[in-house]
Design an enzyme around this catalytic site. Structure first.
Site: not given
Ligand code: N1C
Length: 249
Positions: A74, A155
């Site tokens: 992420c 993400c």
């Protein structure tokens, strides 16, 4: 007799030797811990060996992706279109971002050409169809499948470098536009931050109409930003580790 034996054993030995392609694959793979490279090689080969190189669908690589899955990273994932050299020039020096080429499958196959042939168990590296010669070609199907799997785990804040020196920086036929962007989902991805790479003779920038299409095609709920950044600024940040990743542009 001795000469004949030597020739025969040389031929037999030669047949059991790994091809240069397999050696490259395995030695690049072995730089990554935690993977069984022989298993990855077998999963890779089953996608195209003994097949017409124009009849390898994207799904043929599903078992390969399952054998070497992508891990979400992420806020660090970097996508690109027509900016490969700038992106990798930067990511080679700094670990701010992760591209597909930094993952096992991307790095193992980057820059390689391969295909099989009906009735053969070999991997060829010459005489393979080019990127646009036929739709379901061995190499293109791999990059589509791998790009889809990489985008599926995107993400947080996602970055993409696009090229300001071409007419259509967000081109609907690119893998970025056709495979990756449609997989960014608001439940995982917060922002899509485009870095428009600006060279001296740039012909487009963040105001380009194709960027409107990008803004409109992303999932509602994902915020969008675009910043024009000169190529030299990107290179400078690559060369200066004292600049924090977040201050590069
Ligand atoms: O068609 P593109 O650009 O938009 O594809 C780039 C996009 C990136 O975000 C990557 O995640 O798709 C992924 N990707 C690769 O990582 C990759 N490495 C090498 C797609 N293609 C990749 N290649 C080769 O680059 C591939 O063999 C093909 O020839 C190009 C496509 O890149 P592009 O047109 O600049």
């Amino acid at each position: 007799v001795i000469v004949v034996l030597i020739v025969i054993s040389a031929v037999v030995f030669g047949l059991t030797l790994k091809s240069a392609f397999e050696s490259t694959f395995l030695s690049r793979c072995e730089k990554f811990d935690q993977y069984d490279c022989k298993k990855v090689w077998d999963a890779f080969q089953q996608a195209y060996v003994n097949k017409d190189p124009c009849k390898v669908p994207v799904e043929a690589y599903d078992p390969l992706i399952a054998a070497a899955p992508f891990k979400p990273q992420c806020n660090r994932m970097m996508f690109w279109s027509k900016t490969k050299d700038v992106v990798h020039g930067f990511t080679e020096k700094r670990d701010c971002f992760v591209t597909l080429e930094d993952t096992l499958l991307g790095s193992v196959l980057d820059g390689l050409t391969w295909c099989g042939k009906e009735g053969s168990k070999d991997t060829n590296t010459t005489g393979c169809p080019g990127w646009s010669d036929c739709e379901n070609n061995t190499v293109r199907s791999f990059w589509i499948r791998a790009s889809a799997a990489f985008a599926d785990v995107a993400c947080g804040n996602v970055t993409a470098m696009l090229n300001g020196s071409i007419n259509t920086p967000f081109n609907p036929t690119s893998i970025f536009a056709s495979v990756e962007v449609p997989r960014f989902i608001a439940s995982r991805v917060k922002n899509l931050n485009v870095v428009m790479v600006i060279q001296k003779n740039n012909i487009s920038n963040c105001t380009d109409p194709s960027l409107k299409n990008l803004r409109q095609s992303i999932d509602t709920g994902i915020t969008f930003s675009c910043k024009d950044v000169s190529e030299s600024q990107i290179q400078e940040c690559g060369a200066k580790p004292e600049i924090a990743c977040g201050d590069c542009w």
